[in-house]
Design an enzyme around this catalytic site. Structure first.
Site, PDB file in Angstrom:
ATOM      1  N   GLY A  91       0.822  -1.198   0.000  1.00  0.00           N
ATOM      2  CA  GLY A  91       0.000   0.000   0.000  1.00  0.00           C
ATOM      3  C   GLY A  91       0.856   1.248   0.000  1.00  0.00           C
ATOM      4  O   GLY A  91       1.991   1.237  -0.477  1.00  0.00           O
ATOM      5  N   CYS A  92       0.314   2.336   0.517  1.00  0.00           N
ATOM      6  CA  CYS A  92       1.045   3.607   0.572  1.00  0.00           C
ATOM      7  C   CYS A  92       2.394   3.400   1.245  1.00  0.00           C
ATOM      8  O   CYS A  92       2.477   2.854   2.350  1.00  0.00           O
ATOM      9  CB  CYS A  92       0.225   4.641   1.335  1.00  0.00           C
ATOM     10  SG  CYS A  92       1.090   6.216   1.577  1.00  0.00           S
ATOM     11  N   PHE A  93       3.453   3.851   0.584  1.00  0.00           N
ATOM     12  CA  PHE A  93       4.789   3.549   1.113  1.00  0.00           C
ATOM     13  C   PHE A  93       5.198   4.388   2.312  1.00  0.00           C
ATOM     14  O   PHE A  93       6.187   4.087   2.967  1.00  0.00           O
ATOM     15  CB  PHE A  93       5.863   3.592   0.026  1.00  0.00           C
ATOM     16  CG  PHE A  93       5.914   4.797  -0.884  1.00  0.00           C
ATOM     17  CD1 PHE A  93       5.408   6.037  -0.521  1.00  0.00           C
ATOM     18  CD2 PHE A  93       6.506   4.675  -2.146  1.00  0.00           C
ATOM     19  CE1 PHE A  93       5.483   7.127  -1.376  1.00  0.00           C
ATOM     20  CE2 PHE A  93       6.604   5.766  -3.009  1.00  0.00           C
ATOM     21  CZ  PHE A  93       6.081   6.995  -2.619  1.00  0.00           C
ATOM     22  N   TRP A  94       4.449   5.411   2.667  1.00  0.00           N
ATOM     23  CA  TRP A  94       4.817   6.226   3.837  1.00  0.00           C
ATOM     24  C   TRP A  94       4.799   5.393   5.117  1.00  0.00           C
ATOM     25  O   TRP A  94       5.767   5.353   5.861  1.00  0.00           O
ATOM     26  CB  TRP A  94       3.866   7.398   3.980  1.00  0.00           C
ATOM     27  CG  TRP A  94       3.940   8.420   2.894  1.00  0.00           C
ATOM     28  CD1 TRP A  94       4.928   8.571   1.962  1.00  0.00           C
ATOM     29  CD2 TRP A  94       2.972   9.444   2.625  1.00  0.00           C
ATOM     30  NE1 TRP A  94       4.636   9.619   1.137  1.00  0.00           N
ATOM     31  CE2 TRP A  94       3.447  10.177   1.510  1.00  0.00           C
ATOM     32  CE3 TRP A  94       1.763   9.808   3.203  1.00  0.00           C
ATOM     33  CZ2 TRP A  94       2.743  11.268   0.981  1.00  0.00           C
ATOM     34  CZ3 TRP A  94       1.059  10.885   2.681  1.00  0.00           C
ATOM     35  CH2 TRP A  94       1.548  11.608   1.586  1.00  0.00           C
ATOM     36  N   GLU A 106       4.044   1.097  -5.359  1.00  0.00           N
ATOM     37  CA  GLU A 106       4.857   1.793  -4.368  1.00  0.00           C
ATOM     38  C   GLU A 106       5.546   0.746  -3.498  1.00  0.00           C
ATOM     39  O   GLU A 106       4.886  -0.147  -2.959  1.00  0.00           O
ATOM     40  CB  GLU A 106       3.990   2.709  -3.503  1.00  0.00           C
ATOM     41  CG  GLU A 106       3.346   3.842  -4.281  1.00  0.00           C
ATOM     42  CD  GLU A 106       2.642   4.851  -3.372  1.00  0.00           C
ATOM     43  OE1 GLU A 106       2.818   4.777  -2.139  1.00  0.00           O
ATOM     44  OE2 GLU A 106       1.920   5.710  -3.910  1.00  0.00           O
TER      45      GLU A 106
END
EC number: 1.8.4.11
Length: 212
Positions: free
Chosen positions: A50-53, A94
């Protein structure tokens, strides 16, 4: 109009560019080099969840991780921008590049965090984040890594099946080109502690002290 949850073909992918993105090389949290190759005794792996943050923060907090960075992999477009990846027209997902010491952090334990901290059954999305760039992925750098990843997938699928959960959609493939994301994405949640984190697991965990 492109359905962002359908993989683009190589023929229809954006052309990208030949020049690699320039980024700040120093890890904001631990001061390591973002671009250095693994040293003797170290390994690297690319992880998409998912979102890499939020995914990057998960891994830089693990003992035995040497360095992390975020970027794009698994697609067709060379040296893409974030906006291009979000368009769904690059084929990339990502990912977090994790460099780790397997003597301190065995790959099986790194993958335990991977399976438990996101939902690997959601296909081309992760929670409310929808698109091929959010698909679950493990990109390996050796046959040993691939075998460990496949075995851990089978072990986690058995746990999911026992609780009548869906099948895992995580792709496990040999690592291809890795393109660094823009500097502002690197260690984003250390720079922006109140920033968005989309990580959310299934609630299904491996038994304590179990081996994958």
């Amino acid at each position: 109009m492109l359905d962002k949850q359908t993989m683009v073909t190589a023929h229809n992918a954006l052309p990208g560019r030949t020049t690699a993105m320039s980024i700040d090389d120093t890890h904001f949290v631990n001061g390591s080099s973002l671009t250095a190759a693994p040293q003797s005794g170290q390994q690297q792996i690319l992880i998409g969840m998912g979102c890499f943050w939020g995914a990057e923060r998960l891994f830089w907090q693990l003992d035995g991780v040497i360095s992390t960075s975020v970027g794009y992999s698994g697609g067709f477009t060379p040296n893409p921008t974030y906006e291009e990846v979000c368009s769904g027209k690059t084929g990339h997902t990502e990912v977090v590049r994790v460099i780790f010491d397997p003597e301190r952090l065995p790959l099986t334990e790194l993958l335990r965090a991977f399976w438990e901290r996101h939902d690997p059954t959601q296909g081309m999305r992760q929670g409310n984040d929808r698109g091929t760039q959010y698909r679950s992925a493990i990109y390996t750098f050796s046959e040993d890594q691939r075998e460990i990843a496949e075995a851990s997938k089978a072990a986690y699928q058995a746990l999911l099946t026992a609780q009548h959960r869906p099948s895992i959609t995580t792709e496990i493939l040999p690592a291809g080109a890795y393109y660094f994301a823009e500097t502002y994405h690197q260690q984003y949640l250390a720079k922006n502690p109140n920033g968005y984190c989309g990580l959310g697991g299934t609630g299904v965990c491996f038994p304590p002290h179990s081996t994958l």
